[in-house]
Design a protein around this motif. Structure first.
Motif, mmCIF file in Angstrom:
data_model
loop_
_atom_site.group_PDB
_atom_site.id
_atom_site.type_symbol
_atom_site.label_atom_id
_atom_site.label_comp_id
_atom_site.label_asym_id
_atom_site.label_seq_id
_atom_site.Cartn_x
_atom_site.Cartn_y
_atom_site.Cartn_z
ATOM 1 N N UNK A 102 0.825 -1.204 0.000
ATOM 2 C CA UNK A 102 0.000 0.000 0.000
ATOM 3 C C UNK A 102 0.860 1.255 0.000
ATOM 4 N N UNK A 103 1.937 1.227 0.742
ATOM 5 C CA UNK A 103 2.867 2.358 0.795
ATOM 6 C C UNK A 103 3.482 2.624 -0.572
ATOM 7 N N UNK A 104 3.878 1.559 -1.257
ATOM 8 C CA UNK A 104 4.515 1.701 -2.556
ATOM 9 C C UNK A 104 3.622 2.438 -3.547
ATOM 10 N N UNK A 105 2.325 2.181 -3.487
ATOM 11 C CA UNK A 105 1.415 2.784 -4.455
ATOM 12 C C UNK A 105 0.711 4.034 -3.930
ATOM 13 N N UNK A 106 1.137 4.509 -2.772
ATOM 14 C CA UNK A 106 0.653 5.793 -2.292
ATOM 15 C C UNK A 106 -0.640 5.761 -1.504
ATOM 16 N N UNK A 107 -1.077 4.587 -1.067
ATOM 17 C CA UNK A 107 -2.302 4.481 -0.253
ATOM 18 C C UNK A 107 -1.885 4.491 1.220
ATOM 19 N N UNK A 108 -1.578 5.685 1.695
ATOM 20 C CA UNK A 108 -0.920 5.783 3.000
ATOM 21 C C UNK A 108 -1.836 5.498 4.164
ATOM 22 N N UNK A 119 -4.157 3.230 4.192
ATOM 23 C CA UNK A 119 -4.194 1.770 4.255
ATOM 24 C C UNK A 119 -2.872 1.220 4.780
ATOM 25 N N UNK A 120 -1.768 1.818 4.365
ATOM 26 C CA UNK A 120 -0.458 1.379 4.865
ATOM 27 C C UNK A 120 -0.381 1.543 6.379
ATOM 28 N N UNK A 121 -0.885 2.663 6.883
ATOM 29 C CA UNK A 121 -0.884 2.892 8.320
ATOM 30 C C UNK A 121 -1.733 1.875 9.065
ATOM 31 N N UNK A 122 -2.898 1.555 8.501
ATOM 32 C CA UNK A 122 -3.763 0.557 9.134
ATOM 33 C C UNK A 122 -3.095 -0.809 9.140
ATOM 34 N N UNK A 123 -2.447 -1.165 8.029
ATOM 35 C CA UNK A 123 -1.760 -2.453 7.969
ATOM 36 C C UNK A 123 -0.617 -2.514 8.977
ATOM 37 N N UNK A 124 0.074 -1.405 9.179
ATOM 38 C CA UNK A 124 1.157 -1.363 10.158
ATOM 39 C C UNK A 124 0.620 -1.605 11.573
ATOM 40 N N UNK A 125 -0.520 -1.019 11.880
ATOM 41 C CA UNK A 125 -1.123 -1.240 13.193
ATOM 42 C C UNK A 125 -1.558 -2.698 13.362
ATOM 43 N N UNK A 126 -2.122 -3.261 12.303
ATOM 44 C CA UNK A 126 -2.529 -4.670 12.357
ATOM 45 C C UNK A 126 -1.309 -5.588 12.519
#
Length: 395
Positions: free
Chosen positions: A167-173, A175-182
């Motif tokens: 998600x980070x690579x494609x700019x969906x920050x 979602x990237x933050x949520x995935x990091x928390x998960x």
């Protein structure tokens, strides 16, 4: 097509906020000269500059970079995976599973994702990730407490770390933050005391991108302190080394060069101490070559092109370096050459990045910035025009 650069978006947002260049520069603690050059397209906007401007103007970093970029046919499949990945992360296992269901099959699918991301091939190998996450949640719900359940959560933490990076690579920050928390949530249930440290390493990436350099550095320090309570093993040393590397970039973007270089030296010492030992890096990719890559990235973030170029010239990446890592390195080398004043070699380094990691290169905001600045001085160059068309950058 990325129609506007950060400079043009900054100018537009500044005017909407009814701020003069003098006012914005003062509030963002950047030089007026730099702000003017960025708005005019004569200087690339660094990640630290973008974060500072976004904070003052009350906009997101994506509002200034233009991410996520509108996909062309080459990236359409990767972008199409994002909605399904978002549902998998938010819904856990409340949607029907259409992919693999056994632990072995799920780990095999996740390994395919890992290999694809290592090679910076996101489009054709990340579609399995949503079902991997759903399947692991279903297994966890049906497993009794014990080592098997902990193994599922450990694998789930790794899956979430891959989702964050994708998600980070494609700019969906968001979602990237949520995935990091998960990832942190699953890590805490893995029974492995090292996994929560790796999860903090991942969370620090989101803080880095967000411009929260103090918070990111505190996250790294907290994880490192926690690591000192554990038995020292090669696995633990590898994660400690990765924490130092992330800390080096956080410090560099905060313009604390001494601390950044200290992190690099500590990471180099850890890499030497591990030597040829086999170790698990928990998805951090810690290797001696990655220390060298970061030794170039630090002066780039400090806008010291001369030091970055000098260090880059002495580095020969081994064939074993992941294309994703090599691609990032060549992008940094390009930024270094641009800071050094050699636009031709800056473009040459972008071509190297394109060769080893095309999807990463095409979607990297610093590539877009570099292309536009080169174009200001070399408009009409066929090589540059072809690269800009390939990267979907309007010049």
């Amino acid at each position: 097509m990325d129609e506007m650069g950060v400079g043009a978006r900054t100018s537009r947002a500044r005017k909407l906020a009814r701020l003069t260049q003098i006012q914005l520069a003062a509030k963002a603690n950047v030089s007026l000269s730099l702000l003017r050059k960025v708005e005019q397209g004569d200087r690339p906007a660094s990640p630290a500059f973008i974060a500072a401007i976004a904070r003052v103007l009350g906009v997101s970093i994506g509002d200034l970079t233009g991410q996520p970029y509108t996909p062309d046919s080459a990236d359409a499949a990767a972008h199409a995976t994002i909605p399904e990945l978002r549902r998998a992360i938010v819904a856990f296992n409340d949607e029907p599973l259409t992919g693999p269901t056994t632990f072995d099959d799920l780990t095999t699918a996740l390994d395919r994702v890992r290999q694809g991301m290592r090679r910076a091939r996101y489009t054709d190998l990340t579609a399995d990730l949503p079902d991997v996450i759903r399947g692991l949640h279903m297994l966890a719900d049906n497993e009794n407490p014990g080592r098997e359940l902990e193994a599922i959560y450990s694998t789930l933490a790794y899956a979430y770390s891959k989702a964050m990076l994708f998600a980070y690579q494609y700019g969906y920050l968001d979602l990237a933050g949520l995935a990091a928390e998960r990832c942190g949530w699953a890590a805490d249930r893995s029974g492995d005391p090292i996994w929560p440290l790796a999860a903090e390493y991942n969370r620090a990436l989101i803080l880095l991108y967000s411009g929260a350099y103090v918070a990111g550095s505190k996250t790294i320090e907290r994880a490192y302190t926690a690591s000192e309570q554990l038995d020292t093993t090669p696995d633990l040393l590898a994660v400690r080394g990765a924490l130092h590397l992330r800390g080096s970039i956080l410090s560099a973007r905060a313009l604390d060069g001494d601390t950044a270089e200290s992190h690099i030296q500590e990471a180099r010492g850890i890499a030497e101490a591990i030597g040829d030992d086999r170790y698990r890096n928990y998805g951090t990719g810690f290797r001696p070559s990655n220390v060298a890559i970061h030794s170039v990235a630090v002066p780039v973030e400090l806008s010291d092109g001369t030091t970055a170029v000098s260090r880059a010239e002495s580095i020969r990446l081994p064939a074993s370096v992941a294309p994703s890592r090599a691609g990032h390195h060549f992008i940094d080398v390009s930024r270094a050459w641009l800071l050094h004043g050699d636009k031709q070699r800056a473009l040459g380094s972008l071509e190297q990045a394109r060769m080893v990691a095309p999807e990463l290169t095409r979607n990297h905001p610093q590539v877009h910035e570099t292309v536009r600045v080169i174009a200001r001085a070399r408009r009409g160059t066929d090589t540059l025009a072809r690269f800009a068309r390939w990267a979907n950058v309007k010049i």
